[in-house]
Scaffold this motif. Structure first.
Motif, PDB file in Angstrom:
ATOM      1  N   LEU A  71      -3.182   2.435  -4.565  1.00  0.00           N
ATOM      2  CA  LEU A  71      -2.039   3.294  -4.924  1.00  0.00           C
ATOM      3  C   LEU A  71      -2.992   4.740  -4.696  1.00  0.00           C
ATOM      4  CD1 LEU A  71       0.511   4.544  -6.580  1.00  0.00           C
ATOM      5  CD2 LEU A  71      -0.443   3.882  -8.184  1.00  0.00           C
ATOM      6  N   VAL A  88       7.592   3.182  -9.499  1.00  0.00           N
ATOM      7  CA  VAL A  88       6.193   2.727  -8.930  1.00  0.00           C
ATOM      8  C   VAL A  88       5.916   1.225  -9.294  1.00  0.00           C
ATOM      9  CG1 VAL A  88       3.960   3.288  -8.385  1.00  0.00           C
ATOM     10  CG2 VAL A  88       5.562   4.728  -7.751  1.00  0.00           C
ATOM     11  N   VAL A 138      -7.269   1.787  -6.835  1.00  0.00           N
ATOM     12  CA  VAL A 138      -6.228   3.510  -7.396  1.00  0.00           C
ATOM     13  C   VAL A 138      -6.589   4.807  -7.751  1.00  0.00           C
ATOM     14  CG1 VAL A 138      -5.009   4.290 -10.092  1.00  0.00           C
ATOM     15  CG2 VAL A 138      -5.335   1.849  -9.430  1.00  0.00           C
ATOM     16  N   CYS A 179       0.715  -1.641   0.028  1.00  0.00           N
ATOM     17  CA  CYS A 179      -0.386  -0.102   0.432  1.00  0.00           C
ATOM     18  C   CYS A 179       0.785   1.686  -0.189  1.00  0.00           C
ATOM     19  CB  CYS A 179      -0.722  -0.014   1.650  1.00  0.00           C
ATOM     20  SG  CYS A 179      -1.814  -1.447   0.965  1.00  0.00           S
ATOM     21  N   ILE A 180       0.510   2.053  -0.926  1.00  0.00           N
ATOM     22  CA  ILE A 180       1.375   4.047  -0.773  1.00  0.00           C
ATOM     23  C   ILE A 180       0.184   4.331  -0.827  1.00  0.00           C
ATOM     24  CG2 ILE A 180       2.791   5.453  -1.615  1.00  0.00           C
ATOM     25  CD1 ILE A 180       4.245   2.886  -3.713  1.00  0.00           C
ATOM     26  N   LEU A 229      -3.317  -5.474  -8.086  1.00  0.00           N
ATOM     27  CA  LEU A 229      -4.401  -3.353  -7.557  1.00  0.00           C
ATOM     28  C   LEU A 229      -5.967  -3.479  -7.556  1.00  0.00           C
ATOM     29  CD1 LEU A 229      -2.657  -0.855  -9.817  1.00  0.00           C
ATOM     30  CD2 LEU A 229      -2.519  -0.871  -7.261  1.00  0.00           C
ATOM     31  N   LEU A 246       1.530  -4.788  -5.493  1.00  0.00           N
ATOM     32  CA  LEU A 246       0.863  -3.450  -4.828  1.00  0.00           C
ATOM     33  C   LEU A 246      -0.829  -3.776  -5.179  1.00  0.00           C
ATOM     34  CD1 LEU A 246       1.716  -0.717  -3.799  1.00  0.00           C
ATOM     35  CD2 LEU A 246       1.073   0.297  -5.461  1.00  0.00           C
TER      36      LEU A 246
END
Length: 801
Positions: A71, A62, A95, A46-47, A92, A68
């Motif tokens: 994002l 990235v 997003v 997680c970012i 993902l 991931l």
């Protein structure tokens, strides 16, 4: 580390964070670019870098995070094209690229490469191209928000296959340019989305007839936004089937037909905006059933008939009916719009007078009744709308003068009373309106002198043209000078005659007054029981009818409070141009008449800055022959201390609080008032009921003690001791305030007020009601030992109150 005030650039040494699962630095003040070294953390899932000031592009690194899941880069200053490999991270699910300056197109196979996608947000960017139909393959999608970009149509007609879709927001794109005018197949397919709550297609260049299929949307549907398109046709008659609708916005289209009666079945509707269309017919009365409506806008249509009685919609905050053909009277039920902030009834065919009930809209900020055929006087009750900032009443048939009560509307920024039949002079209180940006009094029948001060010193801030009887004012107006009443010589001669006449007359009157005073003093000494009436030459004479008119027939709207012996109403005396408070005694209650006489007796003998000022009293009969007694006081703008310490629920939203300095000043004011009553009035007076609800605050928060219904004269001589003891047989005051010295001392003394004042202090400074402990304020230091032994009270010494 989110939601802090961190700043600077991100560190580049990420390699050592090899086990980091989540990086959350959102809602800070980071600047610079996202370092490519962020791609070295292979474990990252997680970012969150949203709500910062990052600039530059999204680094290709990235996309190295093969696992991931989330994002979030929303609300930054990112630009450039999103790296294509980012769309290939199959893990993902969320997003968010909202509010950046990113551009490029979305891959045609987006829905295949991101099969786990649940939320895709790229609102407010510069993406272009078409919406990929492959999105329908990402069957877990819940939210698609790609509004405010440069996407073009057509809209894929297979989005209805997304079983979990709740939000579809495509507005502010040019989706209709490549569509056939009546190609609404995509809309028909959305009927299958059984969880859909929000559909936004506003400002998308959509054309064609509004399809009836919208009434077949899921029962979960809450919001539909189709405004600012080129949609024509009528609103489907069965729109009421969508029981959970909260927001329906169809404004600025080409809709015609009528408003369906079934609109009243949308019981949860909060916002309805059908403005700027070609809708005709009458406003259906069923709309009154939408009891949770906050916002109703029907302006700029061709509606006719009368204004419906919307009294069930007590929640309404904004109502716009401007520029239609609505006629008849403005209903008196307008009083039910108690929460209304904006009310626009302009450019219609309303007739008759404007109801005085308009003054009950205490929260009204904007009122527009211009360009109608309203007649009669401008209601003085408008002064009750003290929060008004814009008041537009031009182009009507109003007559009479500008109400003097308007001086209460000091929040006004715009006031337009032009093009009516208003007469008399321009009120001078406009000079004190410091917030006003424009005052328009043009095209009336006003006369007299134009002021030069305040806003009238700036010709761009007001207009008084086409008032032929005006004179004076600033030079830029080019009005004639106001005529003098006589030459200087005649004026001097006249003044001399007046002096020669007045001097001997004044001396004679003075001598007579001195003789009368001596006579009255001698007579008063002989009287053991003075008659509790007001002197005719000192107080204003008011009849029952005067008070009835001043309070709008003692309307509940004007009621300020209710006590044991009667009720208090707000009123406006035209003769004095003054707002008043009228305490009407309920003579049927036992003790009310006695309380009235007691208050008369007290108030005729006292005058102090910190005591309520009495204007007059009225003891008469009403129109039915019933006994009527009332006291008239000056109106206290800021209510009672009780209102500030323990506000009603309606005031909770306004965060009404007294500062420590205000509390201290109020306490000092009360102390000075009590000190005056005890020691400096012509005979010592015990109020007997000092408490926050009996302490009133004027415009400058100066405290005034009121309600002398339980007050008594102190008995200083030994001959009156038996009477004093008799008076103390029953404890007086409000339940919960029981001065212990009534039981311990066996006589009435000033400590009764002092103890009540102690409790008043406790409430003032704690903001809470006393329950188990109170404060005794004792100047004479003669009760401490008794109190400490008898009662669980804390004691405070105050030498000088």
């Amino acid at each position: 580390m989110s939601q802090n005030k961190l700043q600077g650039k991100l560190p580049t040494e990420f390699a050592s964070w090899s086990k980091l699962y989540m990086l959350n630095l959102g809602t800070n003040n980071f600047t610079g670019s996202i370092p490519p070294s962020i791609g070295n953390i292979s474990s990252l899932r997680c970012i969150y870098l949203n709500l910062n000031n990052f600039a530059g592009g999204i680094p290709l690194e990235v996309a190295y995070h093969a696992k991931l899941e989330i994002l979030s880069l929303a609300a930054n200053n990112l630009s450039g094209i999103v790296p294509i490999p980012l769309y290939n991270i199959s893990s993902l699910s969320n997003v968010s690229l909202v509010q950046n300056e990113l551009e490029g197109t979305l891959p045609a196979d987006l829905g295949f490469t991101l099969p786990k996608l649940q939320e895709f947000d790229c609102l407010q960017n510069r993406f272009s191209g078409s919406i990929p139909p492959s999105l329908a393959n990402a069957s877990n999608l819940v939210i698609i928000d790609i509004a405010e970009n440069k996407f073009t149509g057509p809209i894929p007609n297979n989005l209805g296959s997304l079983p979990n879709l709740q939000v579809l927001s495509l507005g502010i794109n040019t989706l209709g340019e490549n569509m056939r005018p009546n190609d609404w197949s995509f809309l028909n397919s959305l009927v299958n989305c059984t969880h859909l709550k929000t559909l936004s297609l506003h400002e998308s260049s959509l054309r064609g007839e509004l399809p009836n299929s919208i009434v077949n949307f899921s029962a979960t549907m809450e919001e539909l936004h189709l405004y600012r398109n080129h949609i024509y046709g009528a609103i489907p008659r069965e729109i009421g089937k969508l029981k959970n609708f909260r927001v329906l916005t169809l404004y600025e289209n080409l809709l015609n037909g009528t408003i369906p009666k079934s609109i009243g079945e949308l019981s949860k509707l909060g916002v309805l905006d059908l403005s700027d269309n070609n809708i005709s017919g009458v406003i259906p009365t069923s709309i009154s059933n939408t009891s949770k409506l906050l916002f109703l806008n029907l302006e700029n249509n061709m509606l006719q008939g009368s204004m419906p009685h919307l009294f069930n919609i007590s929640t309404l905050q904004e109502l716009y009916l401007a520029n239609n053909r609505i006629q008849g009277l403005i209903p008196d039920e307008i009083v039910f719009f108690a929460r209304c902030i904006n009310l626009d009834l302009s450019k219609n065919l309303f007739t008759g007078s404007l109801s005085s009930n308009i003054g009950s809209l205490k929260q009204l900020v904007q009122l527009d009744v211009s360009y109608n055929k309203l007649t009669g006087d401008i209601p003085t009750a408008l002064s009750g709308c003290v929060m008004l900032e814009e008041l537009r009443m031009q182009e009507n048939l109003f007559q009479g003068k500008i109400p003097s009560s308007f001086k209460a509307l000091k929040s006004l920024r715009i006031l337009d009373l032009s093009r009516s039949n208003l007469s008399e002079s321009i009120p001078r209180f406009f000079v004190e309106f410091h917030l006003i940006e424009f005052l328009n009094l043009s095209h009336n029948k006003l006369g007299g002198e134009v002021p030069r001060e305040g806003l009238f010193s700036n010709v761009s801030a007001f207009s008084v043209v086409e008032n032929s009887e005006l004179c004076g004012g600033v030079q830029a107006l080019h009005f004639p000078a106001c005529p003098l009443k006589g030459s200087r010589n005649k004026k001097n001669a006249f003044s001399l005659r007046i002096i020669l006449i007045l001097v001997p007359v004044s001396l004679g009157i003075l001598s007579a007054c001195l003789a009368l005073i001596c006579y009255l003093r001698q007579k008063s000494k002989k009287l053991n029981d003075p008659v509790p009436v007001f002197r005719d030459n000192q107080y204003l004479k008011l009849s029952y009818q005067d008070l009835l008119l001043a309070t709008n027939e003692f309307s509940p709207i004007n009621m300020l409070g209710e006590g044991r012996y009667g009720s208090v109403y707000k009123g406006f005396l035209e003769s004095m141009e003054q707002i008043i408070a009228v305490k009407v005694l309920n003579v049927e209650v036992r003790g009310a008449s006695k309380s009235f006489l007691a208050e008369c007796e007290m108030l005729r003998n006292i005058r102090h800055r910190n005591l309520i000022k009495t204007i007059t009293a009225c003891s008469s009969t009403d129109f039915k022959g019933n006994e009527f007694k009332a006291l008239v006081f000056e109106f206290m703008t800021n209510g009672s201390v009780e209102d500030w310490l323990h506000p009603n629920p309606s005031y909770q939203e306004n965060e009404r609080n007294l500062t420590l300095l205000q509390r201290l000043n109020i306490s000092i004011d009360v102390a000075q008032g009590v000190d005056y009553l005890h020691h400096h009035s012509h005979a010592g007076i015990i109020h007997g009921d000092i408490k926050p609800s009996n302490v009133l605050l004027d415009e400058e928060f100066v405290a005034r003690i009121g309600d002398f219904g339980l007050a008594r004269f102190a008995f200083a001589t030994t001959s009156d001791l038996s009477q004093a003891q008799m008076s103390s047989a029953g404890v007086r005051g409000t339940v919960g305030y029981v001065p212990p010295e009534y039981g311990m001392c066996g006589k009435i003394s000033a400590e009764g007020d002092v103890y009540s004042y102690g409790i008043f202090l406790l409430e003032m400074f704690s903001g809470k009601r006393p329950i188990e402990s109170s404060i005794l304020v004792d100047n004479d230091n003669n009760l401490h030992d008794h109190v400490r032994k008898a009662l669980p009270l804390r004691v405070m010494d105050i030498v000088d109150p």
